[in-house]
Design a protein around this motif. Structure first.
Motif: not given
Length: 119
Positions: A21-26
């Motif tokens: 969630x810190x880097x916006x990786x899904x």
């Protein structure tokens, strides 16, 4: 963030999970008999087709796609990792999930009519 469940046009389940969630990786994964990819795009059989610069399920704009990472569950037919420039709504939701308190009335500056805590 709870996984988002969606379907392909053939009714196959697609699951979207937040990996970082810190880097916006899904990651988005599910059953597909074939997939295709290219520079800045990834297309599951039956959808979705993902492209850099497009919106990603209301979470933000796709900044990058990575199909080289192997999914933890090797029984999956298709998996792609998506870097997302998250919108403020998504960032707030992820912060609240981590028990980071949102701005309160005490953080509100009535002179400037703005919160003093960053969003």
């Amino acid at each position: 963030m709870n996984p988002i469940i969606t379907q392909s046009r053939y009714g196959d389940k697609r699951t979207i999970e937040c990996v970082d969630h810190e880097k916006g990786i899904f990651k988005i994964y599910g059953k597909a008999y074939f997939c295709r990819g290219g520079e800045g795009m990834f297309d599951f059989e039956g959808g979705p087709m993902l492209e850099v610069g497009e919106q990603f399920y209301g979470l933000g704009t796709i900044a990058g796609l990575d199909t080289t990472k192997k999914p933890e569950d090797h029984n999956l037919d298709a998996c792609v990792y998506v870097s997302v420039d998250m919108n403020k709504k998504t960032i707030r939701a992820l912060r609240l999930e981590k028990d980071i308190e949102p701005p309160t009335e005490e953080d509100y500056d009535h002179t400037t009519k703005r919160h003093t805590k960053p969003d």
